[in-house]
Write an enzyme that holds these catalytic residues in place. Structure first.
Site, PDB file in Angstrom:
ATOM      1  N   LYS A  17       4.252  -3.644   1.933  1.00 59.06           N
ATOM      2  CA  LYS A  17       5.442  -3.599   2.789  1.00 59.06           C
ATOM      3  C   LYS A  17       5.121  -4.046   4.195  1.00 59.06           C
ATOM      4  O   LYS A  17       5.969  -4.511   4.929  1.00 59.06           O
ATOM      5  CB  LYS A  17       5.964  -2.163   2.873  1.00 59.06           C
ATOM      6  N   LYS A  28      -3.378  -7.353  -1.465  1.00 58.45           N
ATOM      7  CA  LYS A  28      -2.303  -6.783  -2.294  1.00 58.45           C
ATOM      8  C   LYS A  28      -0.945  -6.985  -1.629  1.00 58.45           C
ATOM      9  O   LYS A  28      -0.854  -7.039  -0.390  1.00 58.45           O
ATOM     10  CB  LYS A  28      -2.571  -5.305  -2.575  1.00 58.45           C
ATOM     11  N   LYS A  48      -5.625   1.345   8.202  1.00 52.41           N
ATOM     12  CA  LYS A  48      -4.438   1.751   8.962  1.00 52.41           C
ATOM     13  C   LYS A  48      -4.799   2.149  10.385  1.00 52.41           C
ATOM     14  O   LYS A  48      -4.029   1.905  11.311  1.00 52.41           O
ATOM     15  CB  LYS A  48      -3.721   2.903   8.261  1.00 52.41           C
TER      16      LYS A  48
HETATM   17  P1  AMP Z   1       3.411   2.870  -1.090  1.00 57.63           P
HETATM   18  O1  AMP Z   1       4.318   1.731  -0.913  1.00 57.63           O
HETATM   19  O2  AMP Z   1       2.092   2.652  -0.421  1.00 57.63           O
HETATM   20  O3  AMP Z   1       4.036   4.207  -0.810  1.00 57.63           O
HETATM   21  O4  AMP Z   1       3.059   2.842  -2.638  1.00 57.63           O
HETATM   22  C1  AMP Z   1       3.891   3.379  -3.629  1.00 57.63           C
HETATM   23  C2  AMP Z   1       3.281   3.156  -4.995  1.00 57.63           C
HETATM   24  O5  AMP Z   1       3.223   1.755  -5.307  1.00 57.63           O
HETATM   25  C3  AMP Z   1       1.829   3.656  -5.097  1.00 57.63           C
HETATM   26  O6  AMP Z   1       1.639   4.236  -6.363  1.00 57.63           O
HETATM   27  C4  AMP Z   1       1.012   2.410  -4.952  1.00 57.63           C
HETATM   28  O7  AMP Z   1      -0.232   2.509  -5.612  1.00 57.63           O
HETATM   29  C5  AMP Z   1       1.900   1.363  -5.630  1.00 57.63           C
HETATM   30  N1  AMP Z   1       1.666   0.016  -5.072  1.00 57.63           N
HETATM   31  C6  AMP Z   1       1.799  -0.359  -3.770  1.00 57.63           C
HETATM   32  N2  AMP Z   1       1.509  -1.672  -3.611  1.00 57.63           N
HETATM   33  C7  AMP Z   1       1.183  -2.145  -4.856  1.00 57.63           C
HETATM   34  C8  AMP Z   1       0.784  -3.441  -5.353  1.00 57.63           C
HETATM   35  N3  AMP Z   1       0.694  -4.502  -4.559  1.00 57.63           N
HETATM   36  N4  AMP Z   1       0.537  -3.556  -6.683  1.00 57.63           N
HETATM   37  C9  AMP Z   1       0.647  -2.480  -7.507  1.00 57.63           C
HETATM   38  N5  AMP Z   1       1.021  -1.251  -7.103  1.00 57.63           N
HETATM   39  C10 AMP Z   1       1.286  -1.066  -5.796  1.00 57.63           C
END
Ligand code: AMP
Ligand code: TRP
Length: 326
Positions: free
Chosen positions: A196, A193, A113
């Site tokens: 967003k 992965k 980041k």
């Molecule tokens: P975030 O969008 O970074 O706030 O992530 C929210 C939740 O979604 C966290 O628990 C992440 O570990 C999970 N997460 C985000 N991207 C992925 C992905 N590509 N596959 C599985 N889990 C994800």
């Protein structure tokens, strides 16, 4: 016996995608049956990268609505915005004095980041605030995807350090990660992965995407130059990701899907996956459309009130232990 406490958080950055859902949110919903569940829209974490204040303000409610639409039930879970419970930031400060810089320097998410957002203190200390989120509720377990493992390790380390220094206070929390779906990959780059902040919007399937958009995104998914539908994470990352996604949605074993589609050709296979996802997401979209923004905001305000009361009890104890008590 009192129930064990589960805590997790999600950033209010834009729309949620099927990686969030399969990796984390589905567990959030299931855990409501057996645990004391606390879920938080971590809006202060969202200020650690450049952002637009109006957009953030709107995304908070949107994210809260999506959480309710996937099945987070405010009558069973405590649900609130992080910034409305200042005890998170207070504990973060106390933990900051126990966090070695070496641990923060190792964080791969920071490195990634910081390349885009610049080397800022808030971004650097992001994992300390995350540890405080979890610890301010003395949580025992944290449902998250694979990408949060390093952050969870720091949390466990900080809980142990605090307990050793000031006497037993915090449980050392376990990470809860699904067996399948802990890491859903981008449709445009199956070695990265789903995220967003993917540069190509076709990489991530959003929970509120229309059926049309979902089909288009799957049709454009990057695979390989063979023709056989087969599960092999190493050699066929794209196809394996596409096999994982519907098998998680429908609880169908991957082997059954392979049998079904082995000779179908990639084109037909992609459409079949897309259709399974459209069907899986339809109830979420219906729920979302039925929710009223003003009502959601009221629920979040009530959640913050309860969360403040709980967090304040824990912080009163922490303050006393560290010598900052009344
Ligand atoms: P975030 O969008 O970074 O706030 O992530 C929210 C939740 O979604 C966290 O628990 C992440 O570990 C999970 N997460 C985000 N991207 C992925 C992905 N590509 N596959 C599985 N889990 C994800
Ligand atoms: N860092 C998490 C993510 O990017 C979000 C988060 C913040 C979180 N605080 C948390 C997750 C506490 C679990 C528990 O996904």
């Amino acid at each position: 016996m009192t129930k064990r406490t589960v805590f997790s958080g999600i950033q209010p950055t834009g729309s949620l995608h099927i990686g969030n859902y399969l990796g984390a949110l589905r567990n959030w919903v299931d855990l409501q049956n057996d645990y004391d569940t606390i879920y938080c829209v971590v809006d202060m974490h969202a200020t650690t990268v450049p952002y637009d204040p109006q957009e953030l303000h709107q995304s908070r409610v949107l994210t809260a609505k999506l959480l309710m639409a996937v099945g987070v039930d405010p009558s069973r879970s405590l649900l609130y915005f992080q910034s409305q419970v200042p005890q998170h930031a207070e504990l973060s400060w106390i933990l900051g004095s126990m966090t070695p810089l070496g641990a923060l320097n190792r964080m791969t998410q920071y490195k990634e980041k910081a390349e885009r957002a610049g080397q800022m203190l808030g971004l650097y200390s992001y994992p300390v605030l995350m540890a405080a989120d979890i610890m301010v509720h003395k949580a025992h377990a944290v449902p998250v995807g694979d990408d949060q493992t390093q952050h969870l390790e720091l949390t466990r380390d900080l809980a142990e350090r605090f307990n050793n220094r000031f006497g037993y206070t915090f449980p050392v929390p376990d990470q809860i990660t699904p067996k399948r779906g802990a890491r859903i990959m981008s449709l445009q780059d199956p070695t990265a992965k789903m995220s967003k902040s993917d540069d190509d919007p076709r990489g991530a399937v959003l929970l509120l995407d229309s059926a049309d958009t979902i089909v288009k995104k799957f049709k454009s998914a990057v695979t390989d130059s063979e023709r056989e539908v087969r599960y092999d994470r190493e050699k066929k990352a794209g196809i394996s990701n596409l096999l994982d996604i519907p098998s998680i949605h429908t609880s169908k074993p991957v082997a059954d899907l392979v049998d079904e589609y082995v000779d179908a050709g990639y084109g037909d296979f992609k459409v079949a996956v897309a259709e399974a996802v459209v069907e899986g997401l339809a109830p979420i979209r219906n729920e979302y459309n039925a929710l009223d923004d003003a009502e959601v905001s009221r629920i979040m305000a009530r959640g913050a009130l309860d969360a403040r009361t709980r967090a304040e009890q824990e912080m009163a104890d922490v303050r006393t232990k560290v010598g900052l008590g009344a």
